[in-house]
Design a protein around this motif. Structure first.
Motif, mmCIF file in Angstrom:
data_model
loop_
_atom_site.group_PDB
_atom_site.id
_atom_site.type_symbol
_atom_site.label_atom_id
_atom_site.label_comp_id
_atom_site.label_asym_id
_atom_site.label_seq_id
_atom_site.Cartn_x
_atom_site.Cartn_y
_atom_site.Cartn_z
ATOM 1 N N ASN A 295 0.822 -1.211 0.000
ATOM 2 C CA ASN A 295 0.000 0.000 0.000
ATOM 3 C C ASN A 295 0.850 1.253 0.000
ATOM 4 O O ASN A 295 0.534 2.228 -0.669
ATOM 5 N N LEU B 82 -6.584 1.305 -0.803
ATOM 6 C CA LEU B 82 -6.409 1.195 0.655
ATOM 7 C C LEU B 82 -7.627 0.550 1.302
ATOM 8 O O LEU B 82 -7.505 -0.376 2.102
ATOM 9 N N PHE B 83 -8.803 1.056 0.928
ATOM 10 C CA PHE B 83 -10.046 0.521 1.488
ATOM 11 C C PHE B 83 -10.185 -0.961 1.159
ATOM 12 O O PHE B 83 -10.472 -1.790 2.025
ATOM 13 N N LEU C 87 -4.877 18.917 -12.851
ATOM 14 C CA LEU C 87 -5.187 18.706 -11.438
ATOM 15 C C LEU C 87 -6.193 17.568 -11.294
ATOM 16 O O LEU C 87 -6.096 16.744 -10.379
ATOM 17 N N ALA C 88 -7.173 17.518 -12.232
ATOM 18 C CA ALA C 88 -8.209 16.487 -12.134
ATOM 19 C C ALA C 88 -7.605 15.095 -12.242
ATOM 20 O O ALA C 88 -7.951 14.190 -11.472
ATOM 21 N N SER C 89 -6.663 14.894 -13.169
ATOM 22 C CA SER C 89 -6.122 13.541 -13.285
ATOM 23 C C SER C 89 -5.184 13.212 -12.124
ATOM 24 O O SER C 89 -5.044 12.054 -11.727
ATOM 25 N N GLU D 166 -11.564 13.493 -15.451
ATOM 26 C CA GLU D 166 -10.328 14.249 -15.683
ATOM 27 C C GLU D 166 -10.626 15.625 -16.274
ATOM 28 O O GLU D 166 -9.961 16.083 -17.202
ATOM 29 N N GLY D 167 -11.671 16.265 -15.707
ATOM 30 C CA GLY D 167 -11.958 17.642 -16.068
ATOM 31 C C GLY D 167 -12.654 17.842 -17.398
ATOM 32 O O GLY D 167 -12.856 18.978 -17.829
ATOM 33 N N LEU E 95 -5.783 14.198 -9.060
ATOM 34 C CA LEU E 95 -6.735 13.830 -8.016
ATOM 35 C C LEU E 95 -7.256 12.409 -8.225
ATOM 36 O O LEU E 95 -7.431 11.633 -7.283
ATOM 37 N N LYS E 96 -7.461 12.055 -9.492
ATOM 38 C CA LYS E 96 -7.950 10.724 -9.828
ATOM 39 C C LYS E 96 -6.955 9.652 -9.368
ATOM 40 O O LYS E 96 -7.348 8.614 -8.832
ATOM 41 N N TRP F 290 -5.566 5.385 -5.166
ATOM 42 C CA TRP F 290 -4.851 4.908 -3.981
ATOM 43 C C TRP F 290 -5.815 4.694 -2.812
ATOM 44 O O TRP F 290 -5.783 3.665 -2.138
ATOM 45 N N TRP G 264 -15.674 15.181 -11.350
ATOM 46 C CA TRP G 264 -14.714 16.039 -12.057
ATOM 47 C C TRP G 264 -13.346 15.331 -12.144
ATOM 48 O O TRP G 264 -12.709 15.301 -13.192
ATOM 49 N N ALA G 265 -12.948 14.689 -11.026
ATOM 50 C CA ALA G 265 -11.663 13.978 -11.032
ATOM 51 C C ALA G 265 -11.735 12.746 -11.934
ATOM 52 O O ALA G 265 -10.814 12.465 -12.698
ATOM 53 N N LEU H 31 -7.321 9.164 -5.783
ATOM 54 C CA LEU H 31 -8.535 8.386 -5.505
ATOM 55 C C LEU H 31 -8.293 6.901 -5.715
ATOM 56 O O LEU H 31 -8.809 6.058 -4.975
ATOM 57 N N LEU I 275 -3.875 -1.139 8.438
ATOM 58 C CA LEU I 275 -2.889 -0.438 7.618
ATOM 59 C C LEU I 275 -1.773 0.170 8.457
ATOM 60 O O LEU I 275 -0.829 0.739 7.934
#
Lengths: 107, 163
Positions: A44, A75-76, A61-63, B20-21, A65-66, A71, B16-17, A69, B111
């Motif tokens: 992890n 983790l979950f 920034l969006a990708s 990818e915008g 952030l993706k 990761w 949005w993420a 997400l 974890l």
């Protein structure tokens, strides 16, 4: 190569190192419980470094952030699956190895 | 209502993420956000638990730091030339009320350094500990306190430990 790229590359190498260590742990650890530790923690963390390294090199920034997400979701999933495997193993009466390597032998 | 608007904003950010915008996908995005809010309101009604923002920050800092500690610790054990482990199964007395807090604690401990959650008892959590000398009660209690702070839960008073 810009500074950000270099940091991103370094993070990817660190992540790969943790994955290698996690895999070695998976092979060397004595029982199902100990192996879960190698997966649930070392891999992890490796994935976290790789996601962070890739996020630094992402186009937007969006990708970025993706990637983070991805990761979080991993983790979950990993925490939940380790819990289920460990609980099932205990319920089936699989005894954890109590000691390993103290005097070179395994009990 | 306010809580639902907050959730809608959160899911819109998620969309949005995920997209990818890309602006042209907002038609599907809008439908997804509405469905997600409805589902979340059904599965987790807004009144039951409220996340505390300062608690979230504290949880994230704790979690990230402990994740790094845990990863490094287990990696070192795995790479050590003479593999030496002293595992045990331990029972951890829970002071969190039943529900989301306990689940989050079990996931968090899986974890964190040296512990994997392995089932709930009536009021305790079974933990597999990779090395019994490396995991101390105080670390586990710290995780419990951080989870309680995140969800705004009261911890049961600690038991008087006598003979």
């Amino acid at each position: 190569m810009t500074g950000i790229d270099a940091i991103g590359a370094a993070l990817l190498w660190i992540g790969a190192g943790f994955f290698l260590a996690g895999t070695i742990g998976l092979l060397r650890f004595p029982d199902v419980y100990a192996r879960l530790h190698a997966l649930a923690k070392v891999d992890n963390l490796g994935l976290g470094f790789i996601a962070l390294g890739l996020a630094l090199r992402a186009d937007s920034l969006a990708s970025a952030l993706k990637l983070l997400l991805v990761w979080l979701l991993a983790l979950f999933a990993s925490a939940t699956i380790s819990y289920l495997i460990a609980r099932r193993a205990l319920a089936r009466g699989i005894e954890p190895v109590a000691e390993m390597g103290a005097d070179g032998d395994q009990r | 209502m306010l809580a639902l608007i907050g959730r809608a904003a959160l899911f819109a950010g998620l969309w949005w993420a995920l997209a990818e915008g890309a602006a042209r996908d907002w038609g599907v995005g809008l439908v997804s956000v509405v469905l997600a809010v409805a589902t979340s309101a059904w599965l987790w009604p807004p009144t039951t638990t409220r996340l505390s923002p300062s608690g979230l920050l504290r949880f994230l800092v704790f979690f990230l730091w402990q994740s790094v500690r845990g990863g490094v610790l287990v990696a070192r054990l795995a790479l050590h030339p003479r593999l030496r482990l002293r595992p045990e199964v331990r029972r951890f007395r829970l002071r969190l009320p039943p529900g989301a807090g306990r689940v989050l604690l079990a996931d968090t401990l899986s974890l964190l350094p040296g512990t994997v959650s392995a089932g709930f008892g009536e009021d305790d959590l079974r933990l597999h500990v990779l090395d019994r000398d490396l995991v101390v009660e105080a670390d586990l209690r710290a995780a419990e306190a951080v989870v309680a702070g995140l969800l705004g839960l009261e911890l049961e008073r600690p038991e008087v430990t006598g003979a």
